[in-house]
Design a protein around this motif. Structure first.
Motif, short mmCIF file in Angstrom:
data_model
loop_
_atom_site.label_atom_id
_atom_site.label_comp_id
_atom_site.label_asym_id
_atom_site.label_seq_id
_atom_site.Cartn_x
_atom_site.Cartn_y
_atom_site.Cartn_z
N GLU A 97 -1.56 -25.97 39.31
CA GLU A 97 -1.09 -26.81 38.21
C GLU A 97 0.41 -27.05 38.31
O GLU A 97 0.88 -28.19 38.22
CB GLU A 97 -1.44 -26.09 36.89
CG GLU A 97 -0.94 -26.78 35.64
CD GLU A 97 -1.91 -27.79 35.07
OE1 GLU A 97 -2.79 -28.28 35.80
OE2 GLU A 97 -1.78 -28.11 33.89
N PRO B 14 -6.48 -38.46 21.95
CA PRO B 14 -6.09 -37.09 22.30
C PRO B 14 -7.06 -36.35 23.21
O PRO B 14 -6.65 -35.46 23.95
CB PRO B 14 -5.96 -36.39 20.93
CG PRO B 14 -6.59 -37.30 19.94
CD PRO B 14 -6.56 -38.67 20.50
N GLY B 15 -8.35 -36.67 23.18
CA GLY B 15 -9.30 -35.95 24.03
C GLY B 15 -9.33 -36.43 25.47
O GLY B 15 -9.94 -35.78 26.33
N HIS B 16 -8.70 -37.50 25.75
CA HIS B 16 -8.77 -38.11 27.10
C HIS B 16 -7.96 -37.27 28.08
O HIS B 16 -6.89 -36.76 27.74
CB HIS B 16 -8.22 -39.53 27.02
CG HIS B 16 -8.57 -40.39 28.19
ND1 HIS B 16 -7.94 -40.28 29.41
CD2 HIS B 16 -9.49 -41.37 28.33
CE1 HIS B 16 -8.46 -41.17 30.24
NE2 HIS B 16 -9.40 -41.85 29.62
N HIS B 17 -8.45 -37.15 29.31
CA HIS B 17 -7.75 -36.30 30.26
C HIS B 17 -6.34 -36.83 30.56
O HIS B 17 -5.43 -36.05 30.87
CB HIS B 17 -8.56 -36.14 31.56
CG HIS B 17 -8.80 -37.41 32.32
ND1 HIS B 17 -9.86 -38.24 32.07
CD2 HIS B 17 -8.10 -38.00 33.30
CE1 HIS B 17 -9.81 -39.28 32.88
NE2 HIS B 17 -8.75 -39.15 33.64
N LYS B 20 -4.05 -35.47 27.88
CA LYS B 20 -3.75 -34.06 28.13
C LYS B 20 -2.70 -33.92 29.24
O LYS B 20 -1.78 -33.10 29.14
CB LYS B 20 -5.03 -33.30 28.52
CG LYS B 20 -6.01 -33.21 27.37
CD LYS B 20 -7.32 -32.55 27.78
CE LYS B 20 -8.32 -32.61 26.64
NZ LYS B 20 -9.64 -32.11 27.01
N CYS B 22 -0.48 -36.14 29.99
CA CYS B 22 0.78 -36.63 29.40
C CYS B 22 1.48 -35.50 28.64
O CYS B 22 2.68 -35.28 28.81
CB CYS B 22 0.47 -37.80 28.45
SG CYS B 22 1.91 -38.39 27.52
N PHE B 23 0.72 -34.76 27.83
CA PHE B 23 1.34 -33.69 27.04
C PHE B 23 1.81 -32.54 27.92
O PHE B 23 2.82 -31.90 27.64
CB PHE B 23 0.38 -33.20 25.95
CG PHE B 23 0.16 -34.23 24.87
CD1 PHE B 23 -1.11 -34.61 24.49
CD2 PHE B 23 1.24 -34.84 24.23
CE1 PHE B 23 -1.32 -35.56 23.50
CE2 PHE B 23 1.05 -35.81 23.25
CZ PHE B 23 -0.24 -36.17 22.89
N LYS B 24 1.10 -32.29 29.00
CA LYS B 24 1.56 -31.23 29.92
C LYS B 24 2.92 -31.59 30.49
O LYS B 24 3.83 -30.76 30.57
CB LYS B 24 0.57 -31.08 31.09
CG LYS B 24 -0.70 -30.35 30.77
CD LYS B 24 -1.56 -30.24 32.03
CE LYS B 24 -2.94 -29.75 31.69
NZ LYS B 24 -3.82 -29.71 32.88
N CYS B 43 -3.61 -39.98 18.35
CA CYS B 43 -2.97 -38.67 18.51
C CYS B 43 -2.24 -38.25 17.25
O CYS B 43 -1.94 -37.07 17.05
CB CYS B 43 -2.00 -38.67 19.69
SG CYS B 43 -2.82 -38.90 21.28
N ASP B 46 -4.00 -35.57 15.23
CA ASP B 46 -3.94 -34.19 15.71
C ASP B 46 -2.65 -33.51 15.33
O ASP B 46 -2.56 -32.29 15.33
CB ASP B 46 -4.02 -34.18 17.25
CG ASP B 46 -5.45 -34.06 17.73
OD1 ASP B 46 -5.64 -33.82 18.92
OD2 ASP B 46 -6.36 -34.21 16.88
#
Lengths: 113, 102
Positions: A97, B14-17, B20, B22-24, B43, B46
């Motif tokens: 990751e 928000p559930g789309h990979h 996720k 993007c937020f990482k 989003c 949430d």
């Protein structure tokens, strides 16, 4: 020279996106280019692809034809899909990751189709 | 917006990979601004768990209206803009280091 990171997160052969991204990456080879396989895109890493019956280009052959193309596969995505025990195309590197995200951050541009 | 911020444009719910991912990346950024348009405005339901202050999250009003995302309550989550794309273009041209589009 600007660098570019192409992200493929869609499985190959079900749509033309993998073919498009691979071709875009190949024509970008004179730049610093990385192709990142993420999510369902990691299925492109599988060895032994034979697309003749579909009548479409073999995408693995494209990766073999351009060994200078850096291809990173997101290891957690591969693990989620049970692919770590499968044969993979040799020139593909696995990235955890942190490594994968760092590779994205280091590129000047990120392209996701 | 401060100079050389990383701009994140999110068009996925928000559930789309991709959301996720993007937020990482956003969490790793030292100076981030988040733009929500299209399905990205979902989003706002949430919340962002303190990821960014609401002054650094912008949502497109025409997309929040179309989707029934109530903007009065959303004022504590994001800044809803009528001139969303003008603001985005300005920030991209003048003061961004990188632009991530999901």
């Amino acid at each position: 020279m600007r660098s570019v990171f192409y992200l493929l997160d869609i499985a190959p052969y079900g749509s033309e996106k993998a073919y498009g991204v691979l071709n875009a990456a190949i024509v970008s080879l004179k730049m610093g280019v990385t192709l990142g396989l993420y999510g369902d895109g990691v299925y492109l890493a599988l060895a032994g692809q034979d697309s003749r019956a579909l009548g479409v280009p073999n995408l693995a052959d494209l990766i073999y034809a351009y060994p200078e193309l850096q291809v990173l596969a997101h290891e957690p995505s591969m693990l989620e899909r049970g692919l770590l025990k499968e044969g993979l195309i040799e020139n593909i590197e696995l990235a955890d990751e942190a490594e994968f995200l760092a590779a994205m951050e280091m590129s000047d541009s990120i392209i996701i189709l | 917006m401060t100079d050389m911020a990383d701009i994140f444009l999110l068009t996925k719910p928000p559930g789309h990979h991709r959301a996720k991912l993007c937020f990482k990346l956003l969490k790793r950024s030292k100076d981030a601004v988040l733009y929500l348009c299209g399905d990205g405005v979902y989003c706002m339901f949430d919340g962002f768990d303190g990821l960014l202050p609401h002054e650094r999250i912008y949502a497109c009003k025409e997309d929040t209206d179309a989707r029934g995302v109530q903007t009065e309550g959303a004022a504590t989550v994001a800044t809803v803009l009528v001139d969303f794309y003008e603001q985005l273009a300005k920030d991209m041209m003048i003061g961004s280091d990188k632009v991530y589009t999901f």
